[in-house]
Scaffold this active site. Structure first.
Site, PDB file in Angstrom:
ATOM      1  N   HIS A 182      -5.361  -1.428  -5.110  1.00 44.62           N
ATOM      2  CA  HIS A 182      -5.909  -0.326  -4.333  1.00 44.62           C
ATOM      3  C   HIS A 182      -6.808   0.496  -5.226  1.00 44.62           C
ATOM      4  CE1 HIS A 182      -2.349  -1.509  -2.016  1.00 44.62           C
ATOM      5  NE2 HIS A 182      -3.182  -1.335  -1.014  1.00 44.62           N
ATOM      6  N   GLN A 229       1.041 -11.183  -3.193  1.00 43.89           N
ATOM      7  CA  GLN A 229      -0.369 -10.804  -3.098  1.00 43.89           C
ATOM      8  C   GLN A 229      -0.879 -10.383  -4.470  1.00 43.89           C
ATOM      9  OE1 GLN A 229      -0.053  -7.626  -0.093  1.00 43.89           O
ATOM     10  NE2 GLN A 229      -1.402  -8.897   1.144  1.00 43.89           N
ATOM     11  N   ARG A 257       7.045 -11.257   5.238  1.00 47.72           N
ATOM     12  CA  ARG A 257       6.583 -11.111   6.615  1.00 47.72           C
ATOM     13  C   ARG A 257       7.232 -12.167   7.488  1.00 47.72           C
ATOM     14  NH1 ARG A 257       0.071 -10.198   5.550  1.00 47.72           N
ATOM     15  NH2 ARG A 257       0.349  -8.411   4.150  1.00 47.72           N
ATOM     16  N   HIS A 274      -8.394  -1.414  -0.109  1.00 45.31           N
ATOM     17  CA  HIS A 274      -7.441  -2.491  -0.444  1.00 45.31           C
ATOM     18  C   HIS A 274      -8.269  -3.694  -0.860  1.00 45.31           C
ATOM     19  CE1 HIS A 274      -4.408  -0.680   2.438  1.00 45.31           C
ATOM     20  NE2 HIS A 274      -5.516  -0.306   3.015  1.00 45.31           N
ATOM     21  N   ASP A 313      -2.727  -7.961  -5.274  1.00 44.08           N
ATOM     22  CA  ASP A 313      -3.170  -6.793  -4.532  1.00 44.08           C
ATOM     23  C   ASP A 313      -3.740  -5.736  -5.478  1.00 44.08           C
ATOM     24  OD1 ASP A 313      -3.426  -5.363  -2.248  1.00 44.08           O
ATOM     25  OD2 ASP A 313      -1.301  -4.989  -1.944  1.00 44.08           O
ATOM     26  N   LYS A 373     -14.626  -4.305   6.435  1.00 43.64           N
ATOM     27  CA  LYS A 373     -14.182  -5.139   5.319  1.00 43.64           C
ATOM     28  C   LYS A 373     -15.158  -6.266   5.046  1.00 43.64           C
ATOM     29  CE  LYS A 373     -11.498  -8.492   7.995  1.00 43.64           C
ATOM     30  NZ  LYS A 373     -10.349  -9.387   8.026  1.00 43.64           N
ATOM     31  N   CYS A 410       0.791  -1.237   0.000  1.00 41.89           N
ATOM     32  CA  CYS A 410       0.000   0.000   0.000  1.00 41.89           C
ATOM     33  C   CYS A 410       0.824   1.289   0.000  1.00 41.89           C
ATOM     34  CB  CYS A 410      -1.019   0.029   1.127  1.00 41.89           C
ATOM     35  SG  CYS A 410      -0.995  -1.340   2.263  1.00 41.89           S
TER      36      CYS A 410
END
Lengths: 588, 588
Positions: free
Chosen positions: A334, A330, A312, A461, A332, A415, A283
């Protein structure tokens, strides 16, 4: 979501009581083998029970057989299971040589009634119950000891490591059998096993645990997934971006990750006297791009997607195949939009999520909506409410089965999580659509609205597959290695029935490759049946078998991995047949 | 490669002498402005000269104008430039107030003849010469002061920072003009400028210099490049793999990177009491996969490609746009083969390299072969020789212009570098094909040969584009932002001539998108000409212009970015026309 009926609840309670009594019987069976055993705790769990022991030596599989026999005898002897309430002093005296029980007793609140359960005169446990009345109520053919595992006393790695015996139990031996078959099938479908059998990926302790190496065949599947993902994202109005894997501490201070996420991040690297961190999330990088140049309402919505590999820290004990790793990609994205655009954007992203999951064959999908938690949150309550309404409206529009987790959201926004049910009946959380009222504030993101004023954009996200690695593990287990044709690492195996037909096989193989199929050929010395068996073992969807008749007529015969046979196709017909299954994302 | 003729050499020497004399004139011009200036060194360089000064204040562009006028006067005054040989003592006395010159004098060897050059009586320099005889030989219209830069004395960051004035000079003002135009064109084509103008990428000092963010439009180009790359690699018998971005120290100790490459690596991260490093190269990871399971001669050759993002430490002063960064994606591959397969593999990889480079429009390609260096090398001399022969044979087979750099190889194997010439006449090294006799040894790689014995495979590293980031910068500068259609971030701009045609424009735009084009639409309030100008500025190859006639006939008119106009096409014809240019990888 449908709640359990009271009848179902009662049935489950009865099962739990039986399993709990079984745990006592197991403890008695273990003590028969190891009279010096120190006992810890033994609850009922889903499908069975366990008990933790401190034993003079490491258990082995033969021990489990002896313990099983001991248990069967105990059940047969039909001991009464009786409750007794005792004083703390009496309890401590009774368990004087059982240090774990002593510890538990000492921690019981002052006013707690201390109860024991006696299994005839052969075993007594500190226990709240309830239990069955006597061991004849237990089915000696209805349980099975499954495995031995290490478990820290009270889950604390600084306390002693105990030995835990896991077992499964059902009232009915038929149910036990069905459950054991289910477990056997799960074992066969373990993605780590399939990954090895099909040579899809590996992990290397020496070079760092939890880091995934995608082998050529796994790579082909990943490329197929990612190609589809990119194509669909462009079609659905997204743009694809690429950002670095490392960022300076300033970025993570601004984002807040160093405040609230540090323990999940890798340690910093020093460079030019500054700290750099491997990214745990994408992000902040997308926000840096957003903030590059002023944005106007005309520029919004922006939908920026990235196959972003993040790192991570996970404790080494928790790592598991591809499901829990230290580096993963990911899928991912946005979305930055004006408040007015939010409803449409949320509705679109949910529709797109479902489309993507269904494209991979997941049809049973349910939604979980997590709302504003108690306590300190960022963002205006009105914004939270309209975001939650948008999420719920989108779910209802799609007619999804859903559950609201009131107050279960993160402090920065509500979410939706989407869970799929796999072919084995297990639920896996894959997609997440997450509002964020925090980062736009922290990075002072703005857009100039129609009225000429600077305002904050909404930020969402979303990850549809979640992580490629974990999604891949779910897919492997869901299909048990036999994938829809478009995902198979080898789609076509060309098999000449003898070396006389090798030239023809080469020719057909080249045409299959030219048609864009992932085709291989087996020109080895094995007999046809062995070649077919090998291809079926590898779960290759199409075998193109070539013998005298096929060569003479310039045709091909096809066998599918499920044993279907189609003879005498022209090459064009065969290609069309396979291409249709690929395009439809179907099984052969 | 053709060597320079003696005539050409003489011409170059004459130019260098002129430029060197110009440098003295510039120093005299600077001293006229700053009598207290301390002078350092002032050589001739390609296309010009520079001089380094220690001045009482920062120079500004106006100073350059004054210095230019001073120089023109000095040239006009026609000073003699005369050599004088002096003793060390005399030299030190003369330059007593010039500390940089004193340092240089003191470092001259005992037996060196110390020479000065006098510019009339206005300037004297310590100098070996040669120089023109008098300033009338210099052309007052043939030079231009270009820029001011900081430069450490003797390139040492611990010594004082001086001010360097760069200048260009030619004998002929026409040549100067041509060169200045060339420089102006280079400036326009600077990829950092194009990247900003076309919104392709950004870099962010705050979040870490040298780390690239690919914006949506840059992302589209990168996806086009990578899609093509993946497709061609599969077609050409490669498999695509994915490996982690970090690895434990064991990996880098085994590979030797921590011994001989550490200063180019990022600092380690501590995890579970071990050191982890961001990867500077992909090779060790590919080798880990090779070593997973025994390999037989039947498994070889293996060709494993990866778009692998690597991280290398570069001093912040050396970072430059996308050309020199701290993180970049190599289009890497490793070929593992038997010695018998080597010739074919090398020949194939060179052919494939040329095909890839040509696909991006680079037609002028030359090869550089680097052979075994003196001193300690790994690998048998016979292996080196056969590898070098294979490389040279492959080059000759392709009929490439090439140069041998005898002894210029790395200690672990010979290599071919390919350089392309861009539209501005500059050479860029892109592809590398590098043998490696070191890593197979260090990782004890083997295969079981036909005779049942374990042998070492040959290993070849190769990158065709080099790094995606650097390749992208070369491409941007080569095309000056006007790319072949298949690479354009926006391929089609739909332009209604007024709002009356917005619906038709929307319809055409949707069909262009459905045809797979990267199409956008300009429904703004600007007039048609302004919209076309804007699209041309953005270097969009095709503008689809829609007015009354087009709407009425259900047709479209096309304009290309170079101004070509084709009216009255059906939509299908327009799509076909554009698709053909895309498929042919051509300009519009």
């Amino acid at each position: 979501m449908a709640e359990l009926s009271s009848k179902e609840k009662k049935k489950l309670e009865k099962l739990a009581t039986m399993r709990h009594s079984m745990a006592h019987v197991m403890a008695a069976g273990v003590i028969k083998l190891f009279p010096e055993a120190k006992i810890a705790i033994g609850p009922s769990i889903e499908n069975g029970f366990y008990y933790d022991f401190d034993l003079p030596r490491q258990l082995n599989p033969e021990d489990l057989e002896v313990i099983t026999e001991n248990m069967k005898e105990i059940i047969k002897e039909n001991h009464k299971i009786e409750r007794e309430e005792v004083s703390r002093a009496k309890a401590l005296e009774l368990f004087a040589d059982q240090p774990y029980k002593v510890e538990l007793i000492n921690e019981l609140p002052e006013d707690e009634v201390i109860s024991l359960y006696h299994l005839g005169d052969i075993f007594t446990d500190l226990c709240r119950g309830p239990h069955v009345e006597e061991t004849s109520r237990l089915n000696a053919q209805g349980f099975k000891l499954l495995s031995i595992a290490g478990a820290y006393w009270r889950g604390d790695e600084k306390r002693p490591m105990l030995q835990r015996i896991y077992a499964t139990a059902f009232g009915d031996p038929k149910q036990l059998k069905a459950h054991l078959e289910h477990l056997e099938e799960l074992k066969k479908r373990d993605h780590r096993r399939i990954g090895k059998d099909q040579d899809l990926f590996s992990l290397h302790e020496d070079a760092g645990p939890g880091l995934v190496y995608w082998h050529p065949k796994g790579g082909r599947m990943r490329v197929a997934i990612e190609d589809f993902w990119r194509e669909e994202h462009y079609k659905n109005g997204y743009d694809i971006v690429f950002t670095p894997h490392v960022g300076k501490s300033w970025l993570w201070e601004t984002s807040g990750h160093l405040d609230f996420y540090k323990e999940s991040m890798y340690q910093p690297m020093d460079m030019d006297k500054a700290d750099y961190y491997c990214k745990p999330m994408n992000c902040p990088f997308h926000i840096m791009m957003y903030n590059e140049g002023k944005k106007s309402y005309r520029d919004l919505p922006l939908r920026w997607a990235e196959l972003g590999t993040v790192y991570r820290y996970e404790k080494s004990g928790t790592l598991h195949g591809l499901s829990r790793v230290r580096g993963f990609t990911q899928d991912d994205a946005h979305i930055f939009c004006t408040p007015a655009q939010m409803d449409d954007e949320i509705s679109e992203v949910l529709r797109f999520s479902l489309y993507m999951l269904k494209s991979f064959g997941f049809q049973e999908i349910s939604a979980y909506l997590s709302t504003r938690p108690e306590g300190k949150c960022v963002g205006e309550e009105a914004d939270w409410n309209s975001a939650q309404e948008a999420l719920q409206a989108a779910i209802e529009k799609e007619g999804l089965d859903f559950k609201v987790d009131e107050g279960g959201g993160a402090f920065y926004g509500p979410k939706i999580d989407l869970k799929v049910k796999d072919t084995m009946g297990r639920e896996w959380q894959l997609s997440t659509i997450q509002f964020d009222f925090n980062l736009p504030e922290r990075f002072d993101m703005t857009f100039v609205d129609t009225d000429g004023k600077e305002k904050r954009p909404y930020m969402v996200h979303r990850a549809l597959l979640g992580s490629i690695e974990r999604f891949f593990s779910v897919m492997l287990e869901n299909y048990g290695g036999a994938y829809p044709v478009w995902l198979c690492p080898i789609q076509v195996q060309v098999i000449p029935v003898g070396h006389n037909f090798d030239d023809y096989a080469n020719d057909v193989w080249k045409k299959m490759r030219a048609a864009g199929f992932r085709a291989e050929k087996d020109l080895g010395d094995d007999r046809m049946n062995a070649k077919i068996r090998e291809a079926q073992n590898q779960k290759i969807p199409y075998m193109v078998v070539l013998g005298a008749k096929e060569q003479e007529e310039g045709k091909v015969s096809i066998r599918t991995r499920s044993g279907e046979q189609i003879n005498g196709l022209t090459l064009d017909e065969a290609i069309k047949l396979i291409q249709e299954k690929i395009d439809a994302k179907e099984m052969p």
